[in-house]
Design a protein around this motif. Structure first.
Motif, mmCIF file in Angstrom:
data_model
loop_
_atom_site.group_PDB
_atom_site.id
_atom_site.type_symbol
_atom_site.label_atom_id
_atom_site.label_comp_id
_atom_site.label_asym_id
_atom_site.label_seq_id
_atom_site.Cartn_x
_atom_site.Cartn_y
_atom_site.Cartn_z
ATOM 1 N N ARG A 334 0.808 -1.215 0.000
ATOM 2 C CA ARG A 334 0.000 0.000 0.000
ATOM 3 C C ARG A 334 0.844 1.268 0.000
ATOM 4 N N GLY A 335 2.174 1.103 -0.028
ATOM 5 C CA GLY A 335 3.055 2.266 -0.007
ATOM 6 C C GLY A 335 3.252 2.850 1.374
ATOM 7 N N SER A 336 2.845 2.116 2.417
ATOM 8 C CA SER A 336 3.011 2.592 3.785
ATOM 9 C C SER A 336 4.412 2.265 4.289
ATOM 10 N N ARG A 337 4.975 3.168 5.082
ATOM 11 C CA ARG A 337 6.299 2.949 5.655
ATOM 12 C C ARG A 337 6.237 2.301 7.033
ATOM 13 N N PHE A 338 5.032 1.901 7.456
ATOM 14 C CA PHE A 338 4.890 1.409 8.818
ATOM 15 C C PHE A 338 5.722 0.151 9.068
ATOM 16 N N ALA A 339 5.805 -0.752 8.093
ATOM 17 C CA ALA A 339 6.548 -1.996 8.306
ATOM 18 C C ALA A 339 8.028 -1.714 8.540
ATOM 19 N N SER A 340 8.625 -0.866 7.700
ATOM 20 C CA SER A 340 10.043 -0.558 7.886
ATOM 21 C C SER A 340 10.260 0.226 9.175
ATOM 22 N N TYR A 341 9.301 1.096 9.513
ATOM 23 C CA TYR A 341 9.369 1.823 10.782
ATOM 24 C C TYR A 341 9.362 0.841 11.955
ATOM 25 N N ALA A 342 8.441 -0.117 11.937
ATOM 26 C CA ALA A 342 8.320 -1.072 13.030
ATOM 27 C C ALA A 342 9.580 -1.908 13.179
ATOM 28 N N GLN A 343 10.229 -2.211 12.065
ATOM 29 C CA GLN A 343 11.471 -2.972 12.115
ATOM 30 C C GLN A 343 12.612 -2.127 12.657
ATOM 31 N N ASP A 344 12.713 -0.891 12.208
ATOM 32 C CA ASP A 344 13.848 -0.044 12.559
ATOM 33 C C ASP A 344 13.819 0.438 13.999
ATOM 34 N N VAL A 345 12.650 0.636 14.577
ATOM 35 C CA VAL A 345 12.586 1.167 15.941
ATOM 36 C C VAL A 345 12.340 0.082 16.981
ATOM 37 N N GLY A 346 12.285 -1.179 16.571
ATOM 38 C CA GLY A 346 12.151 -2.273 17.532
ATOM 39 C C GLY A 346 10.734 -2.655 17.877
ATOM 40 N N LEU A 347 9.728 -2.116 17.166
ATOM 41 C CA LEU A 347 8.347 -2.474 17.462
ATOM 42 C C LEU A 347 8.082 -3.945 17.133
ATOM 43 N N MET A 348 8.698 -4.436 16.054
ATOM 44 C CA MET A 348 8.582 -5.864 15.751
ATOM 45 C C MET A 348 9.189 -6.693 16.876
ATOM 46 N N SER A 349 10.312 -6.231 17.413
ATOM 47 C CA SER A 349 10.949 -6.966 18.504
ATOM 48 C C SER A 349 10.056 -6.990 19.735
ATOM 49 N N TRP A 350 9.300 -5.915 19.959
ATOM 50 C CA TRP A 350 8.391 -5.888 21.105
ATOM 51 C C TRP A 350 7.372 -7.021 21.008
ATOM 52 N N LEU A 351 6.879 -7.287 19.814
ATOM 53 C CA LEU A 351 5.950 -8.408 19.629
ATOM 54 C C LEU A 351 6.625 -9.725 19.986
ATOM 55 N N ASP A 352 7.913 -9.854 19.646
ATOM 56 C CA ASP A 352 8.653 -11.061 20.030
ATOM 57 C C ASP A 352 8.768 -11.156 21.548
ATOM 58 N N TRP A 353 9.012 -10.019 22.207
ATOM 59 C CA TRP A 353 9.101 -10.035 23.674
ATOM 60 C C TRP A 353 7.820 -10.608 24.264
ATOM 61 N N VAL A 354 6.681 -10.151 23.768
ATOM 62 C CA VAL A 354 5.402 -10.616 24.301
ATOM 63 C C VAL A 354 5.255 -12.119 24.098
ATOM 64 N N ASP A 355 5.559 -12.600 22.880
ATOM 65 C CA ASP A 355 5.418 -14.029 22.591
ATOM 66 C C ASP A 355 6.295 -14.875 23.499
ATOM 67 N N VAL A 356 7.534 -14.408 23.738
ATOM 68 C CA VAL A 356 8.486 -15.197 24.524
ATOM 69 C C VAL A 356 8.150 -15.155 26.015
ATOM 70 N N LEU A 357 7.829 -13.963 26.526
ATOM 71 C CA LEU A 357 7.674 -13.804 27.969
ATOM 72 C C LEU A 357 6.277 -14.158 28.471
ATOM 73 N N ALA A 358 5.275 -14.114 27.591
ATOM 74 C CA ALA A 358 3.914 -14.407 28.036
ATOM 75 C C ALA A 358 3.814 -15.807 28.635
ATOM 76 N N GLN A 359 4.526 -16.755 28.051
ATOM 77 C CA GLN A 359 4.427 -18.124 28.551
ATOM 78 C C GLN A 359 4.986 -18.254 29.967
ATOM 79 N N HIS A 360 5.979 -17.407 30.322
ATOM 80 C CA HIS A 360 6.536 -17.464 31.670
ATOM 81 C C HIS A 360 5.607 -16.825 32.694
ATOM 82 N N HIS A 361 4.755 -15.901 32.269
ATOM 83 C CA HIS A 361 3.823 -15.230 33.168
ATOM 84 C C HIS A 361 2.435 -15.875 33.142
ATOM 85 N N GLY A 362 2.263 -16.942 32.366
ATOM 86 C CA GLY A 362 0.964 -17.581 32.278
ATOM 87 C C GLY A 362 -0.053 -16.775 31.502
#
Length: 423
Positions: A334-362
């Motif tokens: 769609r010509g949006s820069r949101f994906a590259s923005y999310a990658q460059d500022v660590g927003l994608m990594s934040w989603l990984d944090w949730v996936d990894v840590l959620a299982q430890h917190h139930g």
């Protein structure tokens, strides 16, 4: 260079399987003549240990270690040997293609440069990748690296004493080699005073070359895995579903039973590296520009890090978190820069944090289909026009009005509740 080395190794394995006797060094340097196939009985007499030893000789003679970490080359040899062991006779595997997902498996060659960057030492030109981590995990890595530095210093001191006090030439050679390959790194960031609840790092750090999938540019990405069993994680405390919408102007919009909130971006202007004019950029080399881009990303991430950690703590206090199943390629189409923005500022990594840590917190993580979340009224379900990010959503049917991103978070939460009821 890793592919070049692997192609030479494959040629050597085919040569040996055909009954040839040339060495890997001769084949890799082009100083051999192919022999007619005598038999194709596989490589029953060639063990991984022997193959690795011969590869080390070739690596050192041809200087491959100057361009690729030794651990990466060892991983390549082991992976190639594994493929061949699966097919001892018949059609042996061929060389890897250029789209192979290359990995650099790292141990003591990892150097922590700053809170978000790793680099691989001992490589010509260097190699770095972003490593976006919560502060607790970063401090755990720093403390582990300090222990590595102390252990390496003790080892180097012992070798130096054997060399200078006992005249041990072998110790002198090993000392020289270690100093050339690894060195002693003592200038580390301060992780702060340890506490009884600190995480213990048993990390495995892998650099993976991620191709430009879904419209994103190719890049090296550092991926992490921690041993966290040493610290008892608190369980969730809110028996509720929290819906989270990720955005550009508002990185986070959240909705729960009692609140709908927006978290604004803590900086102004563009996230991308600026365009340089001829006077600014004519003297800069590609490594300089890559380093500057990495520092640009680091500045953005460090500005966002307190927000990331606060939102991480918030979602981990809820029994269920509902997130959109992100289709990053759609933004690029769609010509949006949101994906590259999310990658460059660590927003994608934040989603990984949730996936990894959620299982430890139930905490249960639900991935919601994103269709029409920005166009649906969270009160009556009417689907209308999409409001601009940061603007208010106005329902023409029931008259409900709410900030667009907060409304989307409420829709995501409602879909999560519906999905939870059907599980």
């Amino acid at each position: 260079m890793l592919l070049v080395a692997q192609h030479a190794l494959i040629t050597y394995l085919h040569h040996r399987a055909a009954g040839g006797a040339a060495t890997l060094t001769a084949i890799a340097s082009g100083q051999w003549h192919e022999v007619p196939p005598l038999s194709r009985s596989g490589l029953p007499d060639l063990t991984l240990k022997a193959l690795d030893a011969e590869f080390r000789v070739t690596r050192d003679e041809l200087g491959w270690g100057q361009f690729v970490a030794s651990s990466a080359l060892s991983w390549m040899v082991a992976e190639t040997a594994r493929e061949w062991r699966l097919r001892r006779i018949g059609a042996e595997p061929g060389p890897w293609t250029v789209d192979c997902a290359l990995e650099l498996h790292l141990d003591n060659s990892v150097q922590i440069v700053d809170p978000v960057t790793l680099s691989v030492v001992g490589l010509a030109g260097g190699l770095s990748a972003d490593l976006f981590l919560p502060q607790a995990y970063w401090r755990a890595m720093i403390r582990r690296q300090r222990r590595r530095v102390e252990a390496e210093g003790t080892r180097l001191d012992a070798l130096e004493r054997r060399w200078l006090d006992q005249g041990d030439g072998g110790a002198a050679a090993e000392l020289f080699s270690r100093r050339a390959r690894v060195g002693l790194r003592s200038a580390l960031p301060d992780p702060g005073a340890p506490s009884d609840r600190d995480l213990v790092s048993r990390e495995r750090v892998v650099f993976r070359h991620v191709p430009g999938a879904e419209g994103l540019p190719p890049r090296w990405a550092a991926q992490w895995a921690f041993g966290v069993a040493d610290v008892p994680f608190p369980r969730w405390t809110q028996d509720d579903v929290i819906g989270v919408d990720l955005g550009y102007q508002y990185p986070f919009a959240v909705a729960t039973t009692h609140q709908a909130a927006l978290v604004p971006r803590p900086f102004r202007g563009d996230f991308a590296a600026p365009t340089l004019n001829a006077q600014q950029g004519n003297h800069l080399q590609p490594p300089d520009l890559a380093r500057a881009r990495a520092e640009h990303r680091r500045s953005l991430f460090m500005r966002l890090l307190p927000i990331y950690e606060a939102q991480l703590a918030l979602v981990l206090r809820h029994r269920v978190v509902a997130l959109e199943q992100m289709a990053w390629g759609g933004f690029s189409r769609r010509g949006s820069r949101f994906a590259s923005y999310a990658q460059d500022v660590g927003l994608m990594s934040w989603l990984d944090w949730v996936d990894v840590l959620a299982q430890h917190h139930g905490v249960q993580v639900l991935k919601i289909q994103p269709a029409y979340t920005s166009r649906t009224c969270s009160r009556c379900g009417w689907v209308g026009a999409r409001a601009l990010s940061g603007k208010r959503f106005c329902c023409v049917v029931c008259g409900y009005t709410l900030a667009a991103d907060a409304n989307a978070a409420a829709v995501i939460r409602a879909r999560g509740q519906a999905l939870l009821g059907g599980l």
